[in-house]
Design a protein around this motif. Structure first.
Motif: not given
Ligand SMILES: Cc1ncc(COP(=O)(O)O)c(C=O)c1O
Ligand SMILES: [Zn+2]
Length: 391
Positions: A165-177
């Motif tokens: 999850i953190i990786e996706c956020e750092v890579l600029g994605a919009n993350v939905n749980l």
């Protein structure tokens, strides 16, 4: 560009090349890419590979991207084929190998599929991508979408490993749980994609990810000097790794690179979510959706795979089988790989060692065969799974 057309994996429908597709419009099953392999083989020769880039783009003639300028690369592919001598000796095996996919960008084999799918999406003008994921695919999609300058929307279960999850956020994605399983995440993407203008990159719901993953088959053959091993163990969720490699073997045979010999393909799953093992044992063509699917090996928590019928077909055609293992055992398997071979394997990779031991104990594998375990990801993304099992 050598793509001749796309074809449905289930019905007779064919589609024109070089377009964006999701599922077959006629029957709703996955589409696959067909090539003019004779033409591909004119320039893609075994000898030519020696001087090519050490990424999956070395096999460009059998990949769908037409213009080199659209080939997104972070160094995916050409992962080590590790000779696992310590484990081999321990279990009386002469030739045990670990294909270490954790050496890919974003630490899993998912980079291969996303490199090719996002490159194709870029070539075909996509600006926004979305996908449900168990974790590793999300990281890979986020990375290649960032590289391509695309908006990226990720849907993952609430209990996805934190590192993913953190990786996706750092890579600029919009993350939905999402409070649910990957299948619930998939339904959200399907429901919103039209209004949001997202291209859906779900496993096998678009035809180009599997093209990236098939390069594991090309690479394995190349690294084994064009003699495929006797047995391949692969952890299967959606199944694209297995399906992709099998497709690669067929393509290589058509290009005259290998003969008709095929490895026994072994699908490995977790006890808490083993639809392929169940279907295989019950002699069914399709899997039945698993309720309350659970396992720390989050990549294996796929209660119903859209390509399950292809996986089952491959297991049977190859003389393979399907094996499930407990969570406790698969984490222990990853620890054993780590301590013996110096590879911090994902729990999915750990499961393979346990499955191999089960088949050895049952006398279902000859010890002098060449055996390859595909460690599909890195344990570093699953610290929770190892932390709760600290010695
Ligand atoms: C580490 C790992 N191994 C295996 C799998 C299963 O891959 P597939 O869905 O292509 O069968 C996944 C999927 O998320 C994964 O992350
Ligand atoms: Zn069809």
């Amino acid at each position: 560009m050598n793509v001749t057309h796309l074809y449905c994996s289930a019905c007779a429908a064919e589609y024109a090349p070089n377009k964006l597709y999701n599922l077959c419009a006629a029957c709703g099953k996955p589409l696959l890419v067909a090539y003019d392999l004779e033409k591909a083989a004119e320039t893609l020769t075994k000898e030519s590979l020696a001087s090519r880039v050490p990424t999956l783009w070395r096999y460009a003639e059998v990949l769908p991207v037409a213009d080199k300028i659209n080939q997104l690369s972070l160094g995916e592919g050409m992962t080590p084929l590790h000779n696992a001598e310590t484990l081999g000796t321990k279990y009386g095996l002469k030739n045990l190998y670990i294909k270490d996919e954790s050496a890919n960008p974003t630490q899993s084999f998912k980079a291969r599929g996303m490199a090719v799918a996002v490159s194709m999406a870029k070539e075909l003008g996509v600006k926004k991508v979305a996908a449900p994921s168990a974790g590793n695919a999300a990281g890979a999609l986020s990375a290649y979408a960032a590289l391509a300058g695309m908006e990226c929307h990720i849907f993952v279960p609430l209990d996805t490993p934190k590192a993913c999850i953190i990786e996706c956020e750092v890579l600029g994605a919009n993350v939905n749980l999402v409070d649910g399983l990957i299948t619930d995440c998939g339904k959200i993407v399907a429901g919103r994609k039209e209004a949001e203008g997202w291209f859906d990159v779900s496993t096998l719901k678009e035809p180009y990810r599997v093209e990236g993953k098939k390069t594991m088959g090309y690479e394995l053959a190349e690294q084994m000097n064009w003699n495929l091993p006797g047995v391949i163990f692969y952890p299967t969720g959606g199944g694209t790794g297995l399906i992709g490699m099998w497709k690669a073997f067929d393509e290589m045979e058509k290009m005259g690179w290998i003969d008709s010999f095929r490895p026994r393909m072994i699908s490995v799953q977790a006890d808490g979510c083993a639809p392929i093992v169940e279907a295989f044992e019950q002699n069914l063509d399709h899997g039945t959706e698993i309720e309350n699917a659970h396992t720390v090996a989050s990549g294996l928590r796929v209660p119903k795979a859209i390509g399950d019928f292809m996986m089952l077909d491959i297991l049977r055609k190859s003389g393979g089988t399907a094996v499930s293992v407990s969570d406790e055992d698969l984490v222990a398997g990853a620890r054993e790989i780590g301590a013996c071979e110096g590879i911090f394997a994902a729990p999915e990779g750990g499961a393979l060692l346990v499955a191999m031991k089960k088949l050895l104990d049952a006398g279902e594998i000859e010890k002098d065969q060449r055996i390859v375990l595909f460690n599909t990801g890195s344990g570093i993304k699953y610290l929770e799974a190892f932390e709760t099992n600290l010695k």
